[in-house]
Write a protein that holds these residues in place. Structure first.
Motif, short mmCIF file in Angstrom:
data_model
loop_
_atom_site.label_atom_id
_atom_site.label_comp_id
_atom_site.label_asym_id
_atom_site.label_seq_id
_atom_site.Cartn_x
_atom_site.Cartn_y
_atom_site.Cartn_z
N ALA A 91 0.83 -1.21 0.00
CA ALA A 91 0.00 0.00 0.00
C ALA A 91 0.86 1.25 0.00
O ALA A 91 0.58 2.22 -0.71
N ARG A 92 1.92 1.25 0.77
CA ARG A 92 2.82 2.40 0.81
C ARG A 92 3.51 2.62 -0.54
O ARG A 92 3.90 3.74 -0.87
N ALA A 93 3.66 1.52 -1.30
CA ALA A 93 4.28 1.62 -2.62
C ALA A 93 3.26 2.03 -3.69
O ALA A 93 3.62 2.09 -4.87
N GLY A 94 2.01 2.30 -3.28
CA GLY A 94 1.02 2.80 -4.20
C GLY A 94 0.05 1.78 -4.74
O GLY A 94 -0.74 2.09 -5.64
N PHE A 95 0.04 0.55 -4.20
CA PHE A 95 -0.86 -0.49 -4.67
C PHE A 95 -2.19 -0.45 -3.92
O PHE A 95 -2.24 -0.12 -2.73
N GLN A 96 -3.25 -0.79 -4.64
CA GLN A 96 -4.53 -1.13 -4.00
C GLN A 96 -4.46 -2.62 -3.67
O GLN A 96 -4.31 -3.44 -4.58
N VAL A 97 -4.57 -2.95 -2.40
CA VAL A 97 -4.28 -4.30 -1.95
C VAL A 97 -5.54 -4.98 -1.42
O VAL A 97 -6.29 -4.40 -0.64
N VAL A 98 -5.75 -6.22 -1.85
CA VAL A 98 -6.71 -7.11 -1.21
C VAL A 98 -5.90 -8.12 -0.42
O VAL A 98 -5.05 -8.82 -0.98
N ALA A 99 -6.13 -8.18 0.89
CA ALA A 99 -5.38 -9.06 1.78
C ALA A 99 -6.31 -10.13 2.32
O ALA A 99 -7.36 -9.82 2.89
N VAL A 100 -5.92 -11.40 2.16
CA VAL A 100 -6.79 -12.53 2.51
C VAL A 100 -6.07 -13.46 3.46
O VAL A 100 -4.89 -13.81 3.25
N ASP A 101 -6.77 -13.90 4.50
CA ASP A 101 -6.22 -14.89 5.43
C ASP A 101 -7.38 -15.43 6.25
O ASP A 101 -8.40 -14.75 6.43
N GLN A 102 -7.20 -16.64 6.79
CA GLN A 102 -8.25 -17.21 7.64
C GLN A 102 -8.04 -16.88 9.11
O GLN A 102 -8.91 -17.15 9.93
N VAL A 103 -6.90 -16.28 9.45
CA VAL A 103 -6.68 -15.91 10.85
C VAL A 103 -7.53 -14.69 11.18
O VAL A 103 -7.91 -13.92 10.28
N PRO A 104 -7.88 -14.47 12.45
CA PRO A 104 -8.69 -13.30 12.81
C PRO A 104 -8.07 -12.00 12.30
O PRO A 104 -6.86 -11.78 12.43
N SER A 105 -8.91 -11.16 11.74
CA SER A 105 -8.42 -9.93 11.12
C SER A 105 -8.26 -8.77 12.09
O SER A 105 -7.66 -7.74 11.74
N THR A 106 -8.76 -8.89 13.32
CA THR A 106 -8.76 -7.77 14.26
C THR A 106 -7.38 -7.17 14.49
O THR A 106 -7.22 -5.94 14.44
N PRO A 107 -6.32 -7.98 14.73
CA PRO A 107 -5.00 -7.36 14.95
C PRO A 107 -4.51 -6.58 13.73
O PRO A 107 -3.93 -5.50 13.87
N PHE A 108 -4.76 -7.13 12.53
CA PHE A 108 -4.33 -6.44 11.32
C PHE A 108 -5.12 -5.15 11.13
O PHE A 108 -4.57 -4.10 10.79
N LEU A 109 -6.42 -5.20 11.36
CA LEU A 109 -7.25 -4.00 11.21
C LEU A 109 -6.82 -2.92 12.20
O LEU A 109 -6.81 -1.73 11.87
N GLN A 110 -6.46 -3.33 13.41
CA GLN A 110 -5.97 -2.36 14.39
C GLN A 110 -4.66 -1.74 13.92
O GLN A 110 -4.45 -0.53 14.05
N ARG A 111 -3.80 -2.56 13.36
CA ARG A 111 -2.53 -2.05 12.84
C ARG A 111 -2.79 -1.07 11.69
O ARG A 111 -2.10 -0.05 11.57
N LEU A 112 -3.76 -1.38 10.85
CA LEU A 112 -4.10 -0.46 9.76
C LEU A 112 -4.60 0.88 10.29
O LEU A 112 -4.28 1.93 9.74
N ARG A 113 -5.38 0.83 11.36
CA ARG A 113 -5.88 2.08 11.95
C ARG A 113 -4.73 2.94 12.48
O ARG A 113 -4.82 4.16 12.49
#
Length: 203
Positions: free
Chosen positions: A39-61
């Protein structure tokens, strides 16, 4: 999970040419380091995983700048539909968890969906050895159990006609209490370029 992106991946991102669409699919996002780097390099990213997304979403915030360029999808990577015209595919340390047939099927689908100037970046564990707490060998049922030779042949089948760079590194993870290795593997790093490259590939 919070480790920084590898030097090899950073070189890969820096050499993506202007003809490659700025769309990326990150399979196995973990804590999101590779998605955020894209994303920092300018890409629109779709990120997929089966692990809970809450930690990643918090990091994005906490990362206000790239947050609007990342879509997080909680689900199985082998069932995620891949839209056509994909610019970049990233799959780091995740494909070995899939069933044997699912690894190839997923990569075939991703290759078919890639833009003519699309690129793939894969880090895949092969020849895995796990040691259980009792000292015995531990196996995960349904895992791909890839050997270096079988993975090399898979890459040759999937990426026929692509330009492919394949590197190998020994990998080990230690128990902090005993200092003994509980996970050992040979990690394959694949950089596959769909079009004939006009740049020096990341090594």
């Amino acid at each position: 999970m919070r480790s920084p992106t590898s030097a090899r991946f950073n070189r890969f991102v820096s050499t993506v040419g202007p003809d490659t669409p700025r769309t990326a699919l990150d399979l196995g996002y973990g804590m999101g380091a590779y998605s955020i780097a894209l994303a920092r390099a300018g890409f629109q990213v779709v990120a997929v995983d089966q692990v809970p997304s809450t930690p990643f979403l918090q990091r994005l915030r906490d990362q206000a700048e790239p947050a609007d360029r990342v879509e997080v999808v909680e689900g199985l990577i082998e069932r995620h539909p891949i839209a056509g015209g994909l610019g970049v595919l990233v799959a780091k340390d995740v494909l070995h968890y899939l069933a044997p047939g699912d690894v190839e099927a997923l990569l075939v689908q991703a290759a078919a969906a890639s833009h003519p100037h699309g690129l793939h970046y894969l880090e895949v564990f092969t020849d895995i050895s796990r040691t259980a707490a009792n000292g015995g060998i531990q196996r995960i049922e349904g895992e791909a159990d890839l050997s270096a030779d079988s993975f090399r042949r898979l890459v040759e089948r999937v990426y026929q006609g692509w330009h492919v760079s394949l590197a190998w590194d020994a990998h080990a993870e230690q128990d902090s209490r005993t200092g003994l290795n509980y996970f050992e593997a040979l990690r394959a790093t694949v950089v596959a370029t769909r079009s004939t490259p006009t740049r020096k590939d990341a090594r």
